[in-house]
Motif scaffolding. Structure first.
Motif, PDB file in Angstrom:
ATOM      1  N   VAL A 125       9.909 -10.250  -7.541  1.00  0.00           N
ATOM      2  CA  VAL A 125       9.073  -9.135  -7.089  1.00  0.00           C
ATOM      3  C   VAL A 125       7.643  -9.305  -7.589  1.00  0.00           C
ATOM      4  CG1 VAL A 125       8.697  -6.647  -7.286  1.00  0.00           C
ATOM      5  CG2 VAL A 125      10.999  -7.535  -6.905  1.00  0.00           C
ATOM      6  N   GLU A 126       7.488  -9.698  -8.843  1.00  0.00           N
ATOM      7  CA  GLU A 126       6.150  -9.880  -9.406  1.00  0.00           C
ATOM      8  C   GLU A 126       5.389 -10.985  -8.676  1.00  0.00           C
ATOM      9  OE1 GLU A 126       7.079 -10.641 -13.461  1.00  0.00           O
ATOM     10  OE2 GLU A 126       7.994  -8.668 -13.747  1.00  0.00           O
ATOM     11  N   ALA A 127       6.088 -12.062  -8.331  1.00  0.00           N
ATOM     12  CA  ALA A 127       5.438 -13.151  -7.598  1.00  0.00           C
ATOM     13  C   ALA A 127       5.031 -12.705  -6.205  1.00  0.00           C
ATOM     14  CB  ALA A 127       6.379 -14.357  -7.521  1.00  0.00           C
ATOM     15  N   ALA A 128       5.888 -11.937  -5.551  1.00  0.00           N
ATOM     16  CA  ALA A 128       5.554 -11.445  -4.215  1.00  0.00           C
ATOM     17  C   ALA A 128       4.356 -10.504  -4.260  1.00  0.00           C
ATOM     18  CB  ALA A 128       6.768 -10.740  -3.609  1.00  0.00           C
ATOM     19  N   MET A 129       4.280  -9.685  -5.304  1.00  0.00           N
ATOM     20  CA  MET A 129       3.127  -8.803  -5.453  1.00  0.00           C
ATOM     21  C   MET A 129       1.856  -9.608  -5.675  1.00  0.00           C
ATOM     22  SD  MET A 129       3.487  -5.488  -5.243  1.00  0.00           S
ATOM     23  CE  MET A 129       2.210  -4.844  -6.303  1.00  0.00           C
ATOM     24  N   ALA A 130       1.942 -10.616  -6.535  1.00  0.00           N
ATOM     25  CA  ALA A 130       0.756 -11.407  -6.870  1.00  0.00           C
ATOM     26  C   ALA A 130       0.167 -12.089  -5.648  1.00  0.00           C
ATOM     27  CB  ALA A 130       1.101 -12.438  -7.944  1.00  0.00           C
ATOM     28  N   ARG A 131       1.008 -12.491  -4.724  1.00  0.00           N
ATOM     29  CA  ARG A 131       0.494 -13.156  -3.514  1.00  0.00           C
ATOM     30  C   ARG A 131       0.258 -12.181  -2.363  1.00  0.00           C
ATOM     31  NH1 ARG A 131       5.989 -15.024  -3.613  1.00  0.00           N
ATOM     32  NH2 ARG A 131       7.185 -14.129  -1.859  1.00  0.00           N
ATOM     33  N   GLY A 132       0.383 -10.880  -2.628  1.00  0.00           N
ATOM     34  CA  GLY A 132       0.086  -9.878  -1.607  1.00  0.00           C
ATOM     35  C   GLY A 132       1.147  -9.761  -0.547  1.00  0.00           C
ATOM     36  N   GLY A 133       2.403 -10.072  -0.879  1.00  0.00           N
ATOM     37  CA  GLY A 133       3.453 -10.076   0.128  1.00  0.00           C
ATOM     38  C   GLY A 133       4.238  -8.795   0.233  1.00  0.00           C
ATOM     39  N   LEU A 134       3.883  -7.742  -0.537  1.00  0.00           N
ATOM     40  CA  LEU A 134       4.636  -6.493  -0.503  1.00  0.00           C
ATOM     41  C   LEU A 134       3.713  -5.330  -0.152  1.00  0.00           C
ATOM     42  CD1 LEU A 134       6.827  -6.875  -3.736  1.00  0.00           C
ATOM     43  CD2 LEU A 134       7.524  -7.260  -1.372  1.00  0.00           C
ATOM     44  N   ARG A 135       4.265  -4.373   0.570  1.00  0.00           N
ATOM     45  CA  ARG A 135       3.515  -3.162   0.890  1.00  0.00           C
ATOM     46  C   ARG A 135       3.758  -2.067  -0.140  1.00  0.00           C
ATOM     47  NH1 ARG A 135       1.733  -2.657   6.143  1.00  0.00           N
ATOM     48  NH2 ARG A 135       0.788  -0.721   5.397  1.00  0.00           N
ATOM     49  N   ALA A 136       4.907  -2.091  -0.823  1.00  0.00           N
ATOM     50  CA  ALA A 136       5.197  -1.063  -1.826  1.00  0.00           C
ATOM     51  C   ALA A 136       6.247  -1.571  -2.794  1.00  0.00           C
ATOM     52  CB  ALA A 136       5.676   0.226  -1.155  1.00  0.00           C
ATOM     53  N   VAL A 137       6.166  -1.065  -4.022  1.00  0.00           N
ATOM     54  CA  VAL A 137       7.183  -1.328  -5.038  1.00  0.00           C
ATOM     55  C   VAL A 137       7.556   0.010  -5.670  1.00  0.00           C
ATOM     56  CG1 VAL A 137       7.773  -2.499  -7.183  1.00  0.00           C
ATOM     57  CG2 VAL A 137       6.295  -3.632  -5.528  1.00  0.00           C
TER      58      VAL A 137
ATOM     59  N   GLY B 149      -2.839  -8.166  -7.353  1.00  0.00           N
ATOM     60  CA  GLY B 149      -3.982  -8.140  -6.457  1.00  0.00           C
ATOM     61  C   GLY B 149      -4.392  -6.841  -5.821  1.00  0.00           C
ATOM     62  N   ASP B 150      -3.806  -6.482  -4.692  1.00  0.00           N
ATOM     63  CA  ASP B 150      -4.396  -5.475  -3.814  1.00  0.00           C
ATOM     64  C   ASP B 150      -3.718  -4.115  -3.890  1.00  0.00           C
ATOM     65  OD1 ASP B 150      -6.321  -7.212  -2.835  1.00  0.00           O
ATOM     66  OD2 ASP B 150      -4.948  -8.055  -1.357  1.00  0.00           O
ATOM     67  N   VAL B 151      -3.319  -3.680  -5.072  1.00  0.00           N
ATOM     68  CA  VAL B 151      -2.765  -2.335  -5.203  1.00  0.00           C
ATOM     69  C   VAL B 151      -3.901  -1.331  -4.997  1.00  0.00           C
ATOM     70  CG1 VAL B 151      -1.651  -0.681  -6.742  1.00  0.00           C
ATOM     71  CG2 VAL B 151      -0.945  -3.086  -6.768  1.00  0.00           C
ATOM     72  N   ASP B 152      -3.788  -0.525  -3.970  1.00  0.00           N
ATOM     73  CA  ASP B 152      -4.856   0.447  -3.718  1.00  0.00           C
ATOM     74  C   ASP B 152      -4.366   1.886  -3.748  1.00  0.00           C
ATOM     75  OD1 ASP B 152      -3.378   0.017  -1.411  1.00  0.00           O
ATOM     76  OD2 ASP B 152      -5.081   0.165  -0.045  1.00  0.00           O
ATOM     77  N   LEU B 153      -3.090   2.101  -4.123  1.00  0.00           N
ATOM     78  CA  LEU B 153      -2.586   3.464  -4.250  1.00  0.00           C
ATOM     79  C   LEU B 153      -1.427   3.477  -5.254  1.00  0.00           C
ATOM     80  CD1 LEU B 153      -2.501   6.468  -3.286  1.00  0.00           C
ATOM     81  CD2 LEU B 153      -0.790   5.746  -1.601  1.00  0.00           C
ATOM     82  N   VAL B 154      -1.446   4.486  -6.117  1.00  0.00           N
ATOM     83  CA  VAL B 154      -0.325   4.760  -7.011  1.00  0.00           C
ATOM     84  C   VAL B 154       0.219   6.135  -6.667  1.00  0.00           C
ATOM     85  CG1 VAL B 154       0.294   5.361  -9.389  1.00  0.00           C
ATOM     86  CG2 VAL B 154      -0.979   3.273  -8.930  1.00  0.00           C
ATOM     87  N   VAL B 155       1.526   6.227  -6.521  1.00  0.00           N
ATOM     88  CA  VAL B 155       2.196   7.504  -6.280  1.00  0.00           C
ATOM     89  C   VAL B 155       3.103   7.784  -7.475  1.00  0.00           C
ATOM     90  CG1 VAL B 155       3.787   8.794  -4.815  1.00  0.00           C
ATOM     91  CG2 VAL B 155       2.142   7.225  -3.773  1.00  0.00           C
ATOM     92  N   GLN B 156       2.943   8.936  -8.107  1.00  0.00           N
ATOM     93  CA  GLN B 156       3.809   9.356  -9.204  1.00  0.00           C
ATOM     94  C   GLN B 156       4.777  10.399  -8.665  1.00  0.00           C
ATOM     95  OE1 GLN B 156       4.314   8.649 -12.640  1.00  0.00           O
ATOM     96  NE2 GLN B 156       5.977  10.127 -12.385  1.00  0.00           N
TER      97      GLN B 156
ATOM     98  N   LYS C  54       2.253   3.258   4.606  1.00  0.00           N
ATOM     99  CA  LYS C  54       1.786   2.616   5.849  1.00  0.00           C
ATOM    100  C   LYS C  54       0.269   2.582   5.920  1.00  0.00           C
ATOM    101  CE  LYS C  54       4.054   5.057   8.938  1.00  0.00           C
ATOM    102  NZ  LYS C  54       4.557   5.453  10.277  1.00  0.00           N
ATOM    103  N   ALA C  55      -0.391   3.566   5.313  1.00  0.00           N
ATOM    104  CA  ALA C  55      -1.849   3.681   5.433  1.00  0.00           C
ATOM    105  C   ALA C  55      -2.598   2.877   4.383  1.00  0.00           C
ATOM    106  CB  ALA C  55      -2.257   5.154   5.345  1.00  0.00           C
ATOM    107  N   HIS C  56      -1.875   2.231   3.441  1.00  0.00           N
ATOM    108  CA  HIS C  56      -2.524   1.479   2.373  1.00  0.00           C
ATOM    109  C   HIS C  56      -2.018   0.047   2.337  1.00  0.00           C
ATOM    110  CE1 HIS C  56      -3.389   5.630   1.129  1.00  0.00           C
ATOM    111  NE2 HIS C  56      -4.417   5.120   0.451  1.00  0.00           N
ATOM    112  N   ARG C  57      -2.776  -0.807   1.631  1.00  0.00           N
ATOM    113  CA  ARG C  57      -2.387  -2.222   1.551  1.00  0.00           C
ATOM    114  C   ARG C  57      -1.140  -2.398   0.696  1.00  0.00           C
ATOM    115  NH1 ARG C  57      -7.821  -2.508   0.434  1.00  0.00           N
ATOM    116  NH2 ARG C  57      -7.386  -2.962  -1.777  1.00  0.00           N
ATOM    117  N   THR C  58      -1.204  -1.897  -0.543  1.00  0.00           N
ATOM    118  CA  THR C  58      -0.072  -2.024  -1.463  1.00  0.00           C
ATOM    119  C   THR C  58       0.014  -0.758  -2.308  1.00  0.00           C
ATOM    120  OG1 THR C  58      -0.441  -4.414  -1.609  1.00  0.00           O
ATOM    121  CG2 THR C  58       1.014  -3.432  -3.239  1.00  0.00           C
ATOM    122  N   THR C  59       1.196  -0.200  -2.399  1.00  0.00           N
ATOM    123  CA  THR C  59       1.415   1.053  -3.120  1.00  0.00           C
ATOM    124  C   THR C  59       2.459   0.850  -4.205  1.00  0.00           C
ATOM    125  OG1 THR C  59       0.930   2.351  -1.124  1.00  0.00           O
ATOM    126  CG2 THR C  59       2.129   3.467  -2.895  1.00  0.00           C
TER     127      THR C  59
END
Length: 848
Positions: A315-327, A340-347, A268-273
Motif C-alpha cells: 500500500v505504501e509503495a502504491a501511494m508513493a507512486r500515486g497509484g491510489l485514490r484513497a486509503v 506524493g499527492d495527498v490533497d485531502l484528509v478525512v477524519q 472522487k473529487a480529489h487526487r488522493t484522500t
C-alpha cells in the motif's frame, strides 16, 4: 518563502533572498550549496537556525516544513567538510517504515551531491548478515528504532561502535517520548552519553504542547536549559471543515457510516484522500462500505497495524507512486511518510486530541507553504461537540498530549540487563548514569537496588531458583551477564511492545464460542455477565485454557461492559473545552441544527453540564419486572477513567443494597442501572471511593494479573521467545499467573508487583485523572431526578449492548434506538425529526 510545485515535501524554499544559481548559504559546503542552487532552492529560516546550533536542540516545525532535512543537514555538512569513517549520526524513528522512508529521502540527495556518505537502516526487518556487517563496519549515518538501539547498546561492540558518535536525531519525538518506549530510549541516551559524551541530541516534532517537558526529556540530566529551542513559523492555517451530510447527525455510533456516500464523493473529487479512523475494526468496516459504494472502480486501499508487513508495504509503495485514490487508515499513518499527492484528509469520528488532529491533517499537502485540507465527520452528537472543540483548539494554536510520568521499574530492569550483556557494570556507576535520564531523575537508590537485585537473582522470593539468576559478580565487584544463554534470551525479548494475546471463550465442556482480546477480561469478576456470540454469558474463571463461562439464569442481563482499552481516550484539554461549550448557550448558534436542537431540548427537561461541577440525572425506565433505575453522570473524563468509576460505583451501590445491574461508559458519560433508585448520588462520587473500593476491586478482577504479565515480559521474568520456538499467549499467561501468586504470598513488595500497580492504576484506569475529577466536583454535584430519559442521556443508553468483543454478533441491541429517542423527545418537538438515521442504526464495531 514559497516552494516550487515540483519540490518534494519538506524541501527548502525558492525564496527571493536566494536567486537561482547562487549559493544558498555561505556556511554550506559546495556539494550541498550546488545541489540547492541547481533546484533554485534556499533553506528555510529554521533549517539555517538548526544548522547554526552547536549543541542539543528541539526543533518544532509544522508538517511539510523540512524537519527531517533540517535534522540531517548539520551531519551532511560535517561529513563533507571533515570526511571520516565510523558512525557519525544516529537517527531514531518510532516506526520501521518511517526509518526506511527517511533513508530513501536522504540517500537520494546524497547520491545527487556525489559525496561518499553511507546511509543505512537497522530495524527488525534488516537481514542478519547486514546487521553483522554494520557492527564491524558501521555507516556514517544509521537509521534505527528505540528497540534496535537497545540491542546495539547490549552488544560487546557497543563501546567501539558509538565512541565517535557526534549527533543523535530523534524524529517525531512526541510519538513515543512519554511512553515506555520513550523511557527505554531515554535510558539508551543516558548510556550513549557515557560512550559518546560529546554527541549532540536533536529532537524533531510538529506537535508538542509542553515544550519544557520535552526539552527535559531530551537533555542530559533532565536540564531543559541545555536544549536550545528552534521554532519554525506556523505556516498557512489548515482548511478544516465539519461535514454534516443532509444535516443529519446520529445520536450514537462511532464510525461515521451515515456520511460515507458524501465521503466517497469527496474521494472522487480529489487526487488522493486519506480516510482516518480511530480503530482497526472500524477501518475494516469503513473499507468494506466504501468498496460497496465504489461503482467507479477507484483504487481504494486499507492500512493498519494488524495487516501483514507485505500488505502494508504494498500500500505504501502504491501511494508513493500515486497509484491510489484513497486509503482507509488508522494511527499507523499518523506519522510523516513522504507520500506524493495527498490533497485531502478525512477524519471519521472524533479525533480525541488536538495534537492528533494536527498530525493527521498534516498528511495532506505535505508542503510548508500550502494549507492542508481536511474534513471532520463526527460519528454522533457528542462527537460533534468534541470535533468542534478540537477544531477550535487547532485554530487557536493550542495542542495537547500525553503527560510524562516517572520511569517504569520494569523498563529499568530490562535496561540493567542490557548494559550487563554489553560489559560488566558497577551498580553505583550505573545508578548515577540512569538518573541522567529524565524519567529516572528522581529514582531512589532503594528502587534502583530492588530492580538491580531482581536482575541479579529474581528478588527475595525467587532467589532460590537458578533460572532467575541473570548476573554474576566478578573479582572487581562488577556484574556481568551469567552466560551466553542470558544474553541470547535478552536479545530475543528486548523492547517494551507487548502484543495482547487472544483468549478462547469456552464452556467447561470445551465447546469454544470464539476468541476475545485478553484485555476484555481485565475488569471481570466471577459471576459478571456479558454479551458474546449473541447470548448472555457468566464469567466463571480465567486459566491457561482461556475464558471459562457458563449460562446464567434465564432472563439475566449483561452486567459488565466490554473494555475498549485500545481506543484513544478523550484528552483532558478537549474535555475542558467541551464542558465550556455546553455552558456557553450563546455559542450554540454556530452548531449544526441537530446539535442546537438537541441541547435546547436538554435545557428544557433537565440541565446542562457545567465546567466545574457534575450533572447527575436519575430516571426510571420499563415496567414491572423490566423496570430499571438509571443514573447518568456527565463526567467528560475519558473512557478509561469512566470505566474505573463505573466499576467502583457499582460496587458501592451493591454495598448499599441497591442491586446494581451494570453500567456502560463512553468518553463523555457514565450510565449505571440498578433495580432500586438512587436518592442521593453524591456519596457515589466522593473521593474516598478510591481509597475504600479501588484496591478491593482491582484485587477481585484479573486486571493486576494481566498487567503483571506485561510488566514481567518487559522486565525479562517471562520470556516470550526462545531459540527455535515462541510461547503462546496462554503459556505466557499461565507462567505469569503462577509467579504472580507466589510473589503476592511470599514477596508482596517485590519490585515487579510495584511496577504492576503503577501501570494498572495509571495507564489502564487513568486513576490520576479520576482522582482530580472527584476532588474538583466534591460539593458541586447537581442532581436532577427526572421522570424519563433526557435527550443528553440517549447516546449513552444506546451504547448498552453495542459494546462488543471480537466474534460477537453485530446486531446485539438491548435498546431500541427509535423508541428511546421518541421517549426522550416526546412533547418537545416532532419525534420524526430525531429518528436514528438508518445507516447508523446498526451496531458499530469499535474495538481494535
Amino acid at each position: 518563502m514559497t516552494v516550487q510545485p515540483t519540490a518534494p515535501a519538506g524541501a527548502p524554499s525558492s525564496a527571493p533572498e536566494s536567486a537561482p544559481g547562487r549559493q544558498a548559504s555561505p556556511a554550506l559546503p559546495e556539494p550541498i550549496a550546488g545541489w540547492l542552487a541547481a533546484r533554485g532552492w534556499s533553506l528555510h529560516g529554521h533549517q539555517r537556525a538548526l544548522l547554526a546550533t552547536p549543541g542539543h536542540a528541539l526543533l518544532l516545525a509544522p508538517t511539510g516544513a523540512g524537519k527531517t532535512l533540517a535534522g540531517f543537514l548539520p551531519s551532511l555538512k560535517a561529513l563533507i567538510e571533515r570526511p571520516r569513517d565510523g558512525l557519525h549520526t544516529l537517527y531514531v524513528s518510532p516506526l520501521k517504515a518511517l526509518a526506511a522512508d527517511v533513508a530513501r529521502n536522504i540517500e537520494r540527495p546524497v547520491a545527487e551531491m556525489g559525496v561518499a556518505i553511507r546511509v543505512e537502516t537497522r530495524t527488525g526487518d534488516t537481514p542478519q548478515p547486514v546487521k553483522d556487517r554494520q557492527r564491524r563496519d558501521p555507516p556514517q549515518i544509521l537509521l534505527t528504532t528505540p528497540e534496535s538501539l537497545a540491542l546495539l547498546l547490549s552488544s560487546h561492540e557497543a563501546a567501539r561502535l558509538f565512541a565517535g558518535l557526534e549527533r543523535i536525531v530523534i524524529d517525531e519525538v512526541h510519538a513515543f517520548a512519554p511512553t515506555k518506549r520513550g523511557q527505554l530510549l531515554s535510558l539508551g541516551l543516558a548510556r550513549l552519553a557515557r560512550l559518546a559524551p560529546a554527541a549532540a541530541r536533536i529532537g524533531l516534532s510538529a506537535t508538542v504542547r509542553d515544550v519544557d517537558a520535552y526539552r527535559r526529556w531530551l537533555a542530559p540530566g533532565g536540564e531543559a536549559d541545555r536544549v536550545a529551542l528552534v521554532s519554525a513559523p506556523p505556516g498557512p492555517a489548515a482548511d478544516i471543515q465539519m461535514m454534516v451530510p443532509q444535516a443529519r447527525i446520529p445520536w450514537s455510533g462511532h464510525t461515521g457510516r451515515h456520511a460515507l456516500a458524501a465521503v466517497y464523493d469527496q474521494i472522487k473529487a480529489h487526487r488522493t484522500t486519506l480516510v482516518f479512523v480511530n480503530t482497526r475494526s472500524i477501518a475494516e468496516r469503513v473499507f468494506q462500505d466504501l468498496w460497496a459504494l465504489n461503482e467507479d472502480g477507484l483504487e481504494i486501499a486499507l492500512h493498519h497495524g494488524s495487516l501483514a508487513r507485505d500488505r502494508r508495504v504494498a500500500v505504501e509503495a502504491a501511494m508513493a507512486r500515486g497509484g491510489l485514490r484513497a486509503v482507509v487508515c488508522t494511527a499507523s499513518l499518523d506519522l510523516g511518510l513522504d507520500w506524493g499527492d495527498v490533497d485531502l484528509v478525512v477524519q471519521l469520528g472524533a479525533p480525541k486530541g488536538a495534537s492528533r488532529l494536527v498530525q493527521r491533517i498534516g498528511r495532506a499537502n505535505h508542503r510548508f507553504d500550502q494549507p492542508s485540507k481536511a474534513l471532520l465527520v463526527p460519528g454522533n452528537r457528542f462527537e460533534y461537540l468534541e470535533a468542534q472543540a478540537a477544531l477550535d483548539a487547532v485554530r487557536a494554536g493550542e495542542l495537547d498530549g500525553e503527560p510524562f510520568g516517572p520511569g517504569g521499574l520494569d523498563v529499568l530492569a530490562q535496561h540493567i540487563l542490557g548494559c550487563a550483556c554489553a560489559a560488566p557494570v558497577c551498580a553505583d556507576a550505573l545508578y548515577d548514569e540512569v538518573r541522567q535520564a529524565a524519567p529516572y531523575a528522581a529514582l531512589s537508590r532503594a528502587d534502583f537496588d530492588d530492580a538491580f537485585d531482581y536482575v541479579v537473582r529474581g528478588g527475595y522470593a525467587l532467589r532460590r531458583y537458578n533460572q532467575y539468576r541473570r548476573l554474576v559478580e566478578d573479582e572487581q565487584g562488577r556484574w556481568r551477564a551469567l552466560g551466553p544463554k542470558v544474553v541470547r534470551q535478552y536479545r530475543m525479548n528486548a523492547g517494551t511492545i507487548v502484543d495482547a494475546p487472544m483468549l478462547e471463550v469456552k464452556f467447561k465442556n470445551g465447546r469454544v464460542l470464539g476468541t476475545v482480546e485478553e484485555w476484555f477480561a481485565l475488569g471481570l469478576s466471577p459471576g459478571d455477565t456479558f454479551m458474546f456470540a449473541g447470548q448472555v454469558l457468566a464469567f466463571e474463571a480465567l486459566d491457561q485454557r482461556g475464558l471459562i463461562v457458563t449460562r446464567p439464569r434465564r432472563g439475566a442481563e449483561p452486567m459488565a461492559p466490554i473494555y475498549a482499552g485500545a481506543r484513544m481516550p478523550l484528552s483532558t484539554h478537549l474535555a475542558d473545552r467541551v464542558r465550556a461549550m455546553l455552558a456557553d448557550r450563546a455559542g450554540w448558534q454556530r452548531f449544526a441544527p441537530p446539535v442546537r436542537q438537541w441541547l435546547a431540548m436538554q435545557a428544557r427537561v433537565s440541565d446542562l453540564p457545567g465546567p466545574d461541577d457534575l450533572l447527575v440525572e436519575t430516571f426510571p425506565r420499563g415496567l414491572g419486572e423490566r423496570r430499571r433505575h438509571y443514573l447518568v453522570a456527565y463526567c467528560f473524563e475519558g473512557r478509561n477513567a469512566h470505566q474505573t468509576l463505573g466499576m467502583l460505583v457499582t460496587k458501592r451501590l451493591d454495598r448499599l443494597g441497591l442491586r446494581p445491574m451494570g453500567f456502560v461508559a463512553t468518553d463523555y458519560v457514565l450510565a449505571v442501572w440498578s433495580l432500586d433508585p438512587v436518592a442521593e448520588p453524591a456519596a457515589l462520587f466522593a473521593p474516598d471511593i478510591l481509597v475504600r473500593d479501588l484496591a478491593d476491586w482491582m484485587a477481585e478482577t484479573s486486571m493486576l494479573k494481566r498487567t503483571f504479565r506485561e510488566v514481567s515480559t518487559i522486565a525479562g521474568l517471562i520470556d516470550k521467545k526462545h531459540p527455535g520456538a515462541e510461547k503462546t499467549g496462554r503459556q505466557v499467561t499461565f507462567n505469569a499467573d503462577l509467579i504472580y501468586d507466589v510473589l503476592r504470598k511470599y514477596d508482596p513488595d517485590h519490585v515487579l508487583l510495584r511496577a504492576t500497580w503503577a501501570d494498572a492504576s495509571g495507564r489502564l484506569t487513568d486513576l490520576d485523572r479520576l482522582r482530580a475529577h472527584l476532588e474538583r466536583i466534591e460539593g458541586r454535584i447537581r442532581h436532577r431526578a427526572l421522570a424519563r430519559v433526557s435527550p443528553l442521556a440517549v447516546p449513552v443508553l444506546l451504547e448498552i449492548g453495542r459494546e462488543q468483543v471480537s466474534g460477537a454478533h453485530e446486531d446485539a441491541h438491548l435498546v431500541d434506538a427509535d423508541a428511546l429517542i421518541a421517549e426522550a423527545t416526546e412533547g418537545l418537538d416532532d419525534p420524526a425529526d430525531h429518528r436514528e438515521p438508518d445507516s447508523d442504526a446498526e451496531t458499530d464495531p469499535d474495538v481494535a
